[in-house]
Design a protein around this motif. Structure first.
Motif, PDB file in Angstrom:
ATOM      1  N   GLU A 221       0.468  -1.201   0.541  1.00 17.22           N
ATOM      2  CA  GLU A 221       0.245   0.127  -0.430  1.00 17.22           C
ATOM      3  C   GLU A 221       1.112   0.996  -0.006  1.00 17.22           C
ATOM      4  OE1 GLU A 221      -4.063   0.416   2.571  1.00 17.22           O
ATOM      5  OE2 GLU A 221      -2.491   1.602   3.445  1.00 17.22           O
ATOM      6  N   LEU A 222       0.854   1.795  -0.843  1.00 22.30           N
ATOM      7  CA  LEU A 222       1.819   3.048  -0.863  1.00 22.30           C
ATOM      8  C   LEU A 222       0.664   4.423  -1.348  1.00 22.30           C
ATOM      9  CD1 LEU A 222       3.423   1.665  -4.310  1.00 22.30           C
ATOM     10  CD2 LEU A 222       4.181   1.477  -1.859  1.00 22.30           C
ATOM     11  N   ALA A 223       1.479   5.178  -0.257  1.00 19.87           N
ATOM     12  CA  ALA A 223       0.569   6.803  -0.595  1.00 19.87           C
ATOM     13  C   ALA A 223       1.157   7.714  -1.474  1.00 19.87           C
ATOM     14  CB  ALA A 223       1.168   7.586   0.948  1.00 19.87           C
ATOM     15  N   LEU A 224       0.411   8.346  -1.920  1.00 21.45           N
ATOM     16  CA  LEU A 224       0.358   9.151  -3.290  1.00 21.45           C
ATOM     17  C   LEU A 224      -0.074  10.841  -2.603  1.00 21.45           C
ATOM     18  CD1 LEU A 224      -1.220   7.293  -6.313  1.00 21.45           C
ATOM     19  CD2 LEU A 224       1.157   8.028  -5.793  1.00 21.45           C
ATOM     20  N   ALA A 225       1.050  11.604  -3.229  1.00 23.33           N
ATOM     21  CA  ALA A 225       0.579  13.458  -2.728  1.00 23.33           C
ATOM     22  C   ALA A 225       0.082  13.738  -4.043  1.00 23.33           C
ATOM     23  CB  ALA A 225       1.527  13.821  -2.152  1.00 23.33           C
ATOM     24  N   PRO A 226      -0.442  15.285  -4.397  1.00 22.18           N
ATOM     25  CA  PRO A 226      -0.866  15.661  -5.956  1.00 22.18           C
ATOM     26  C   PRO A 226       0.116  15.287  -6.268  1.00 22.18           C
ATOM     27  CG  PRO A 226      -1.889  16.267  -4.179  1.00 22.18           C
ATOM     28  CD  PRO A 226      -0.948  15.438  -3.311  1.00 22.18           C
ATOM     29  N   GLY A 227       0.235  15.104  -8.330  1.00 17.63           N
ATOM     30  CA  GLY A 227       1.027  15.439  -9.208  1.00 17.63           C
ATOM     31  C   GLY A 227       0.450  16.497  -9.785  1.00 17.63           C
ATOM     32  N   PRO A 228       1.106  16.933 -10.915  1.00 19.40           N
ATOM     33  CA  PRO A 228       0.643  17.859 -11.231  1.00 19.40           C
ATOM     34  C   PRO A 228      -0.342  17.934 -12.887  1.00 19.40           C
ATOM     35  CG  PRO A 228       3.010  17.807 -11.970  1.00 19.40           C
ATOM     36  CD  PRO A 228       1.933  16.387 -11.501  1.00 19.40           C
ATOM     37  N   ARG A 229      -0.823  17.406 -13.006  1.00 16.55           N
ATOM     38  CA  ARG A 229      -1.344  16.891 -14.052  1.00 16.55           C
ATOM     39  C   ARG A 229      -2.840  15.406 -14.380  1.00 16.55           C
ATOM     40  NH1 ARG A 229      -0.058  21.869 -16.683  1.00 16.55           N
ATOM     41  NH2 ARG A 229       2.288  21.508 -16.972  1.00 16.55           N
ATOM     42  N   ALA A 230      -3.197  16.002 -13.065  1.00 18.71           N
ATOM     43  CA  ALA A 230      -4.636  14.467 -12.209  1.00 18.71           C
ATOM     44  C   ALA A 230      -5.254  15.642 -13.573  1.00 18.71           C
ATOM     45  CB  ALA A 230      -4.674  14.791 -10.524  1.00 18.71           C
ATOM     46  N   ASP A 231      -6.209  16.496 -13.601  1.00 21.84           N
ATOM     47  CA  ASP A 231      -7.443  17.405 -14.461  1.00 21.84           C
ATOM     48  C   ASP A 231      -6.467  17.004 -16.057  1.00 21.84           C
ATOM     49  OD1 ASP A 231      -4.162  19.128 -15.060  1.00 21.84           O
ATOM     50  OD2 ASP A 231      -5.502  20.554 -14.740  1.00 21.84           O
ATOM     51  N   TRP A 232      -5.537  15.826 -16.434  1.00 20.51           N
ATOM     52  CA  TRP A 232      -5.895  15.119 -17.804  1.00 20.51           C
ATOM     53  C   TRP A 232      -6.223  13.991 -17.373  1.00 20.51           C
ATOM     54  CZ3 TRP A 232      -1.349  16.534 -21.546  1.00 20.51           C
ATOM     55  CH2 TRP A 232      -1.143  17.784 -21.757  1.00 20.51           C
ATOM     56  N   PHE A 233      -6.591  13.380 -16.364  1.00 21.79           N
ATOM     57  CA  PHE A 233      -7.471  12.260 -16.290  1.00 21.79           C
ATOM     58  C   PHE A 233      -8.758  12.231 -16.269  1.00 21.79           C
ATOM     59  CE2 PHE A 233      -2.898  12.539 -16.374  1.00 21.79           C
ATOM     60  CZ  PHE A 233      -2.925  10.948 -16.893  1.00 21.79           C
ATOM     61  N   ALA A 234      -9.176  11.448 -17.304  1.00 21.70           N
ATOM     62  CA  ALA A 234     -10.750  11.242 -17.058  1.00 21.70           C
ATOM     63  C   ALA A 234     -11.548  11.464 -15.133  1.00 21.70           C
ATOM     64  CB  ALA A 234     -11.275   9.673 -17.525  1.00 21.70           C
ATOM     65  N   ALA A 235     -10.591  10.666 -14.583  1.00 22.58           N
ATOM     66  CA  ALA A 235     -11.162  10.621 -13.278  1.00 22.58           C
ATOM     67  C   ALA A 235     -10.293   9.428 -12.226  1.00 22.58           C
ATOM     68  CB  ALA A 235     -12.478   9.317 -13.129  1.00 22.58           C
ATOM     69  N   SER A 236      -9.359  10.244 -11.724  1.00 21.97           N
ATOM     70  CA  SER A 236      -8.143  10.136 -10.687  1.00 21.97           C
ATOM     71  C   SER A 236      -8.323   9.659  -9.865  1.00 21.97           C
ATOM     72  CB  SER A 236      -7.503  11.375 -10.012  1.00 21.97           C
ATOM     73  OG  SER A 236      -8.540  12.421  -8.427  1.00 21.97           O
ATOM     74  N   THR A 237      -9.329   8.759  -9.093  1.00 26.22           N
ATOM     75  CA  THR A 237     -10.177   7.409  -8.259  1.00 26.22           C
ATOM     76  C   THR A 237      -9.956   6.156  -9.431  1.00 26.22           C
ATOM     77  OG1 THR A 237     -12.390   8.048  -9.414  1.00 26.22           O
ATOM     78  CG2 THR A 237     -11.918   9.111  -7.399  1.00 26.22           C
ATOM     79  N   ALA A 238      -9.834   6.047 -10.528  1.00 22.53           N
ATOM     80  CA  ALA A 238      -9.430   5.158 -11.209  1.00 22.53           C
ATOM     81  C   ALA A 238      -8.036   4.525 -10.314  1.00 22.53           C
ATOM     82  CB  ALA A 238      -9.062   5.561 -12.561  1.00 22.53           C
ATOM     83  N   LEU A 239      -7.260   5.668 -10.346  1.00 22.58           N
ATOM     84  CA  LEU A 239      -5.840   5.615  -9.878  1.00 22.58           C
ATOM     85  C   LEU A 239      -5.670   4.771  -8.352  1.00 22.58           C
ATOM     86  CD1 LEU A 239      -2.770   5.644 -10.792  1.00 22.58           C
ATOM     87  CD2 LEU A 239      -3.180   7.961  -9.129  1.00 22.58           C
ATOM     88  N   PHE A 240      -6.557   4.418  -7.439  1.00 19.50           N
ATOM     89  CA  PHE A 240      -6.730   4.543  -6.202  1.00 19.50           C
ATOM     90  C   PHE A 240      -7.568   2.691  -6.090  1.00 19.50           C
ATOM     91  CE2 PHE A 240      -5.814   8.729  -5.874  1.00 19.50           C
ATOM     92  CZ  PHE A 240      -4.652   8.782  -5.832  1.00 19.50           C
ATOM     93  N   ASP A 241      -8.880   2.958  -6.999  1.00 13.66           N
ATOM     94  CA  ASP A 241     -10.011   2.306  -7.384  1.00 13.66           C
ATOM     95  C   ASP A 241      -8.852   0.912  -7.779  1.00 13.66           C
ATOM     96  OD1 ASP A 241     -11.742   3.477  -5.976  1.00 13.66           O
ATOM     97  OD2 ASP A 241     -12.067   3.980  -8.103  1.00 13.66           O
ATOM     98  N   ALA A 242      -8.038   0.681  -8.800  1.00  9.37           N
ATOM     99  CA  ALA A 242      -7.125  -0.187  -9.312  1.00  9.37           C
ATOM    100  C   ALA A 242      -6.493  -0.699  -8.026  1.00  9.37           C
ATOM    101  CB  ALA A 242      -6.568   0.031 -10.413  1.00  9.37           C
ATOM    102  N   VAL A 243      -6.390  -2.517  -8.528  1.00  8.42           N
ATOM    103  CA  VAL A 243      -5.182  -3.384  -7.805  1.00  8.42           C
ATOM    104  C   VAL A 243      -4.103  -3.410  -9.355  1.00  8.42           C
ATOM    105  CG1 VAL A 243      -4.569  -5.024  -7.290  1.00  8.42           C
ATOM    106  CG2 VAL A 243      -6.771  -4.607  -6.099  1.00  8.42           C
ATOM    107  N   TRP A 244      -3.116  -2.835  -8.835  1.00  7.09           N
ATOM    108  CA  TRP A 244      -1.796  -2.746  -9.814  1.00  7.09           C
ATOM    109  C   TRP A 244      -0.798  -3.931  -9.412  1.00  7.09           C
ATOM    110  CZ3 TRP A 244      -3.159   0.953 -13.719  1.00  7.09           C
ATOM    111  CH2 TRP A 244      -4.072   2.121 -13.246  1.00  7.09           C
ATOM    112  N   THR A 245      -0.118  -3.997 -10.977  1.00  9.24           N
ATOM    113  CA  THR A 245       0.638  -5.705 -10.665  1.00  9.24           C
ATOM    114  C   THR A 245       2.216  -5.076 -11.444  1.00  9.24           C
ATOM    115  OG1 THR A 245      -0.712  -6.798 -10.497  1.00  9.24           O
ATOM    116  CG2 THR A 245       1.287  -7.482 -11.114  1.00  9.24           C
ATOM    117  N   VAL A 246       3.342  -5.064 -10.814  1.00  8.56           N
ATOM    118  CA  VAL A 246       4.322  -4.285 -11.334  1.00  8.56           C
ATOM    119  C   VAL A 246       4.920  -5.299 -12.291  1.00  8.56           C
ATOM    120  CG1 VAL A 246       6.703  -4.315 -10.644  1.00  8.56           C
ATOM    121  CG2 VAL A 246       5.287  -3.701  -8.823  1.00  8.56           C
TER     122      VAL A 246
END
Length: 543
Positions: free
Chosen positions: A435-460
């Protein structure tokens, strides 16, 4: 006056965004002239200046207020002219004729216009000392190659967009090559390492003996950029045998007495490099922080043997290192966990051990985590490059990755004793799910929904190294599809390429980039992701 906006770049940096390159030059000059203590780096780019801050010395909010005031008071066109650098050039590039035809001029006309223009270094990026040159005298906008070359020789002079530039070292690249220069563009041992530093004025001077080198072959269809895989050969050790994937021949260190304490590498494992806490503060000349990916583990290993916590150690990726002591040493291992044997006998990590001369130490393949740190009392003795002994694989700084037969020198023992007990409790790294903590980035508004980043389970994915870790998961849909001009990057930035799947930039990552950053890992999470292996699952949460 300059219209400036502050955009977040994690918890230790922000971007000052302005309207164009003229405003960047003015804002960067104003910021540099009034820089307060606690601002560790200023990185100009196409439309932004990245401001990196040490929050222990200067609160981020205070730094942001200062930067906006200073940038607003700047006046475009009034920045002091930098020193004039004259570069001899042969207009013999592989793409000269094709580029001239593309622009509707002759090759001689293109070369003449390039040489008559006075250029200025707007910013540095891509590689140490690679300056992006602009000129009011240059009328052309040159498209990049459709298929980048996998290798562009050092000294090549190219064009891309409105920029010109010269490659300081052999790297991949997609610029159109029009000539070559023999100038030393980057020297880490010099007082000013980058010949083409931001603000410098540049003139190209055609050589009397044009055509001294054969042009580079045109790129083949299917060639892709593959960032430099090995560091420049600034050995921390004496090496025998032929060079493998490096940038030059390795040489015996004739000034190093053979009686110096050392260890000899029998097998380096998957990847073993010399790392300390890196070289912060040099991003403006294209140099990444580099250093240990898991800084906590490096510090711990050093404390276990009584070293200052930032001394150089060996970072071992995925295990497999075997080495023999040539003198009586002390060592400790921290970070990733796997079988650890001294002359065939199991020993514990996170504990200082005597390493007798002639004994073999084996860090077997790791069962948990990705990177362990082998600290030796006295530290690894390697030449400094810009104040650090760290190996930067992308930039080619520091000693090359270790190979079988390398003799690694050890420094003098510090006056502090070896602690009688470990400095902290330890356990195997958690590498199944992070579980990794994220602070805001400069181009979050370039994406449809930043919630998708937090809802998904990602794999390295399998594409994970010291430069960055690519993640597999759902596509992050963009609301803006226009190209982002290059801007400053930081370790931990989540860049999102056109595929929509983010890459976490790590310590050897580029200092500028053109993919939008949706968020940035917190400093603590950076150490955690250093232990992620291919297949590790990642969930993000808001910092």
């Amino acid at each position: 006056m300059v219209t400036a906006r502050a955009l977040p770049m994690g918890e230790r940096a922000f971007l000052v965004e302005v309207d164009g390159l003229d405003e960047v030059l003015a804002a960067h000059a104003a910021l540099d002239a009034t820089r307060p203590d606690g601002v560790t780096d200023l990185v100009p780019a196409a439309r932004t200046v990245l401001v990196r801050v040490d929050p222990r010395a200067l609160p981020l909010a205070a730094a942001r207020s200062w930067a906006l005031r200073a940038a607003a008071d700047a006046k475009p066109g009034t920045a002091a002219a930098g020193p004039l650098v004259e570069l001899d050039i042969d207009y013999d590039g592989a793409d000269l004729d094709d580029t001239a035809r593309l622009l509707g001029v002759t090759a001689d006309e293109l070369a003449r216009r390039h040489a008559e223009a006075e250029w200025r270094v707007a910013f540095t990026g891509f590689a140490p000392g690679f300056g992006y040159l602009i000129s009011e005298d240059w009328p052309y906008d040159v498209p990049r190659l459709e298929s980048p070359r996998t290798r562009v020789p050092a000294g090549s002079v190219g064009l891309a967009g409105v920029f010109s530039g010269a490659y300081p070292r052999d790297t991949p690249g997609g610029w159109r090559l029009i000539g070559t220069t023999s100038a030393t563009l980057f020297d880490p041992a010099a007082a000013g390492p980058a010949l083409l530093a931001p603000g410098a004025r540049v003139r190209f001077r055609p050589s009397a003996d044009a055509g001294r080198s054969a042009p580079l072959p045109s790129p083949r269809s299917g060639d892709i950029a593959d960032a430099g895989r090995s560091a420049q050969d600034r050995p921390a050790f004496a090496r025998s045998g032929d060079l493998g994937e490096g940038d030059g021949d390795h040489v015996q260190d004739a000034v190093t007495p053979t009686s110096r304490a050392a260890l000899r590498v029998i097998e380096p494992g998957l990847l073993s490099t010399v790392q300390d806490l890196g070289r912060p503060g040099a991003a403006s000349i294209g140099v990444a922080v580099s250093g240990a990916l898991d800084r906590t583990a490096l510090r711990t290993a050093n404390r276990l043997v009584g070293n200052p916590e930032g001394w150089a150690a060996i970072e071992v990726t995925m295990g497999g290192l075997r080495a023999v002591a040539e003198a009586d040493l002390w060592f400790a291992v921290a970070g990733a966990w796997g079988p650890l044997r001294l002359d065939g006998h199991a020993v514990d990590p996170y504990e200082a051990h005597a390493w007798p001369a002639g004994a073999e130490l084996h860090l077997d393949w790791f069962a948990h985590g990705a990177r362990a740190y082998l600290a030796v009392r006295g530290g690894i003795d390697a030449p400094d490059a810009l104040g650090s002994k760290a190996t930067d694989l992308l930039a080619g700084l520091g000693p090359a990755a270790l190979r079988a037969g390398d003799r690694v020198l050890v420094g003098d023992a510090p006056p502090t004793p070896i602690p009688v007990a470990p400095p902290q409790s330890w356990g195997a790294p958690h590498d199944d799910e992070l579980e990794l903590a994220l602070a805001p980035g400069p181009r979050a508004d370039w994406f449809a929904a930043s919630t998708a980043l937090f809802d998904a389970v990602w794999t390295v994915s399998g594409a994970a190294d010291r430069v960055g870790a690519r993640l597999d998961g759902p596509e992050l849909a963009r609301t803006r599809t226009d190209e982002l001009p290059s801007e400053g990057m930081v370790p931990g930035a989540l860049q999102v390429p056109p595929s929509g799947r983010p890459t976490i930039l790590l310590a050897d990552g580029p200092v500028t980039g053109g993919y939008p950053v949706i968020a940035v890992l917190t400093d603590t999470s950076l150490d955690l992701v250093a232990q992620a292996r291919p297949g590790t699952r990642i969930r993000f949460r808001h910092a």
